[in-house]
Design a protein around this motif. Structure first.
Motif, PDB file in Angstrom:
ATOM      1  N   THR A  30      -3.232   0.714 -10.511  1.00  0.00           N
ATOM      2  CA  THR A  30      -3.532  -0.719 -10.581  1.00  0.00           C
ATOM      3  C   THR A  30      -2.553  -1.489  -9.710  1.00  0.00           C
ATOM      4  OG1 THR A  30      -4.204  -0.394 -12.877  1.00  0.00           O
ATOM      5  CG2 THR A  30      -3.786  -2.668 -12.185  1.00  0.00           C
ATOM      6  N   LEU A  31      -3.086  -2.487  -9.022  1.00  0.00           N
ATOM      7  CA  LEU A  31      -2.226  -3.418  -8.293  1.00  0.00           C
ATOM      8  C   LEU A  31      -2.350  -4.787  -8.956  1.00  0.00           C
ATOM      9  CD1 LEU A  31      -0.429  -4.378  -5.951  1.00  0.00           C
ATOM     10  CD2 LEU A  31      -2.511  -4.677  -4.573  1.00  0.00           C
ATOM     11  N   MET A  44       0.830  -1.200   0.000  1.00  0.00           N
ATOM     12  CA  MET A  44       0.000   0.000   0.000  1.00  0.00           C
ATOM     13  C   MET A  44       0.869   1.256   0.000  1.00  0.00           C
ATOM     14  SD  MET A  44      -2.723  -1.419  -0.491  1.00  0.00           S
ATOM     15  CE  MET A  44      -4.009  -0.182  -0.603  1.00  0.00           C
ATOM     16  N   ILE A  80      -8.421   1.256  -6.020  1.00  0.00           N
ATOM     17  CA  ILE A  80      -7.327   0.786  -6.869  1.00  0.00           C
ATOM     18  C   ILE A  80      -7.856  -0.417  -7.622  1.00  0.00           C
ATOM     19  CG2 ILE A  80      -5.018  -0.303  -6.810  1.00  0.00           C
ATOM     20  CD1 ILE A  80      -4.895   2.473  -5.733  1.00  0.00           C
ATOM     21  N   SER A  81      -7.557  -0.525  -8.925  1.00  0.00           N
ATOM     22  CA  SER A  81      -8.038  -1.764  -9.565  1.00  0.00           C
ATOM     23  C   SER A  81      -7.035  -2.888  -9.316  1.00  0.00           C
ATOM     24  CB  SER A  81      -8.395  -1.563 -11.035  1.00  0.00           C
ATOM     25  OG  SER A  81      -7.270  -1.218 -11.739  1.00  0.00           O
ATOM     26  N   LEU A  82      -7.594  -3.995  -8.907  1.00  0.00           N
ATOM     27  CA  LEU A  82      -6.771  -5.137  -8.498  1.00  0.00           C
ATOM     28  C   LEU A  82      -6.842  -6.208  -9.569  1.00  0.00           C
ATOM     29  CD1 LEU A  82      -5.195  -6.784  -6.330  1.00  0.00           C
ATOM     30  CD2 LEU A  82      -7.412  -7.562  -5.477  1.00  0.00           C
ATOM     31  N   CYS A 120      -8.161  -2.891  -1.852  1.00  0.00           N
ATOM     32  CA  CYS A 120      -8.238  -2.181  -3.134  1.00  0.00           C
ATOM     33  C   CYS A 120      -9.627  -1.599  -3.335  1.00  0.00           C
ATOM     34  CB  CYS A 120      -7.848  -3.113  -4.284  1.00  0.00           C
ATOM     35  SG  CYS A 120      -6.095  -3.463  -4.257  1.00  0.00           S
ATOM     36  N   ILE A 127       2.037   1.763  -3.500  1.00  0.00           N
ATOM     37  CA  ILE A 127       0.939   2.275  -4.332  1.00  0.00           C
ATOM     38  C   ILE A 127       0.816   3.790  -4.150  1.00  0.00           C
ATOM     39  CG2 ILE A 127      -1.589   2.324  -4.481  1.00  0.00           C
ATOM     40  CD1 ILE A 127      -1.515  -0.731  -4.146  1.00  0.00           C
TER      41      ILE A 127
END
Ligand code: KG4
Ligand code: ZN
Length: 444
Positions: free
Chosen positions: A368-369, A358, A394-396, A389, A361
């Protein structure tokens, strides 16, 4: 039917899975996985408590041709010949004319260190019909193979086998980084569906967390093929820690799924622990789950860098077992204690992964993760990252469970991404082709 689209045969042998996949890119951009074969040697390595490189190599050599034949059967409906296991001299006496004498010599030279692989492959290709041989040649565009990181003797089987196939069919070779494969594995699920699918668009910048038996890495990604390694384990990989804790608890190799099952049992018996630890996570705390008699460290969780350390966590488990046994004057932990220790270990490992990821990020403003590698088969870690996310928009991207562990579909996908990027691979006559070799420590 004429096939003008790119079709890649991909090979993965970096550790204890022998894997072949065949992936076709259609004119409309869809990618279909025509075949996905994975043969795991895990059961054989179990008695050594880890992967034994010489045995991995031998098993890859042995399984290479039968698995390749079953991939061609699945993708192109090429009948598996009964004589495929024929000895080399038998193969030479066969009437097959798919491989001439000159090519036979080249193949034998490329595979001189690979047990019976040269004779197995020659026997196979001499045993299929000329029209099937021609069909493979017509349909394949290139051969992709993992060239590192991994166990070098194991990697060499795939590399030499891939060079052989590239030579036989006169196709370009695409050497692929295994870790890039784990990153691309998150793109594979639509391609795996019955009619294939487009590779999903990814919003960059992205952060990738790669967690496997050999690696724990944080990678910043500005666009495909633009990677920068920002952190990694300074000692054991997370999967390795799972495997060692499993051994400590008397569980077989590979231990990740077993430890995880114990932890899950403990959590279902203590549902209150989940809610409490989750609430504390939101405040940035990393407590041991309440009601758990064990309390383990979260190594390096506050270090300013993005590195990890899991060896201390494993040692802390060892001491916890030793001290508990001593205190209760017993031979081993009770089943419930094993479950509690597994749960605390899993919580500690997950806390460290979550905290560092995190932070990365935030610092890299990632949209994106991406999480790849065998350990993301773990339900608890999946669930924790999904929740995080979700909360932080956040898009995972995580792979289907079946694609989390080593496979060749992820390797083929990287080759397709490279082709889309204008790369053409190395033809057998090129100097680059000869230079392709195993790189045990290849990094991104
Ligand atoms: O990516 P992978 O198949 O091989 C390497 O490249 O290392 O990862 C294998 C690792 C092993 O350490 C195994 O114990 C771990 O992934 N693993 C898991 C789970 N399934 C596999 N670890 C935790 N929970 C799981 N469910
Ligand atoms: Zn892997």
């Amino acid at each position: 039917m004429k096939h003008t689209n790119d079709t890649i045969l991909a090979i993965e042998t970096s550790c204890d899975e022998t894997a072949f996949s065949i992936l076709q890119r259609h004119d409309d951009g869809r990618i279909s996985v025509l075949s996905h074969k994975v043969h795991s040697q895990a059961d054989l390595h179990a008695e050594f408590g880890g992967v034994f490189p010489a045995m991995a190599k031998r098993e890859h050599d042995k399984n290479f041709t039968p698995l390749l034949a079953s991939a061609f059967k699945e993708a192109f409906d090429i009948a598996i010949p009964e004589t495929m296991t024929a000895e080399a001299d038998q193969a030479e006496n066969k009437s097959g004319s798919n491989i001439n004498e000159q090519t036979t010599l080249t193949v034998e030279s490329i595979l001189s260190r690979e047990d019976d692989l040269a004779s197995d492959l020659i026997a196979y290709f001499q045993s299929i019909s000329e029209s099937d041989f021609a069909m493979i040649k017509e349909r394949l565009t290139g051969i992709a193979v993992t060239h590192g990181p991994g166990l070098e003797p194991a990697l060499w089987v795939g590399i030499s086998g891939a060079k052989t196939l590239a030579t036989i069919f006169d196709k370009p070779l695409f050497p692929i980084n295994h870790m890039e494969g784990h990153i691309a594995s998150v793109l594979a699920s639509s391609a795996m569906s019955e009619h294939g699918g487009k590779v999903p668009d990814v919003s960059f910048p992205a952060i990738a967390l790669l967690i496997s038996g050999g690696h724990t890495e944080l990678v910043s990604i500005s666009s495909w093929h633009q990677y920068s390694l920002i952190g990694q384990t300074v000692d054991d990989a997370i999967g390795e820690a799972y495997d060692k804790v499993a051994r400590l608890l008397g569980l077989p190799y590979p231990g990740g799924p077993h430890v995880s099952r114990l932890a899950e049992t403990w959590r279902s018996a203590h549902p209150e622990s989940d809610a409490k630890s989750h609430a504390k996570h939101q405040h940035g705390l990393t407590p041991s789950a309440e009601h758990n008699e064990f309390s383990l460290p979260r190594p390096m969780i506050h270090s300013k860098d993005y590195n990890f350390s899991f060896s201390g966590l494993k040692t802390a488990c060892l001491y916890a077992v030793r001290d508990t046994i001593k205190a209760q004057d017993d031979q081993s932990l009770s089943q419930e204690q094993k479950e509690a220790l597994a749960a605390e270990f899993e919580q500690a490992a997950s806390d460290v992964l979550r905290s560092k990821t995190m932070r990365a990020i935030e610092e890299y403003a990632a949209q994106t993760l991406i999480i790849g590698g065998g350990v993301i088969a773990n339900q608890f870690i999946r669930k924790n990252f999904a929740a995080l996310c979700d909360e932080s928009d956040i898009s995972l991207l995580i792979p289907d469970k079946s694609l989390a562990t080593d496979n060749a579909t992820m390797i083929g996908l990287v080759a397709h991404l490279q082709i889309a990027d204008g790369k053409t691979g190395f033809l057998p006559t090129s100097a680059e082709f000869s230079d392709v070799r195993a790189h045990g420590n290849l990094s991104l």
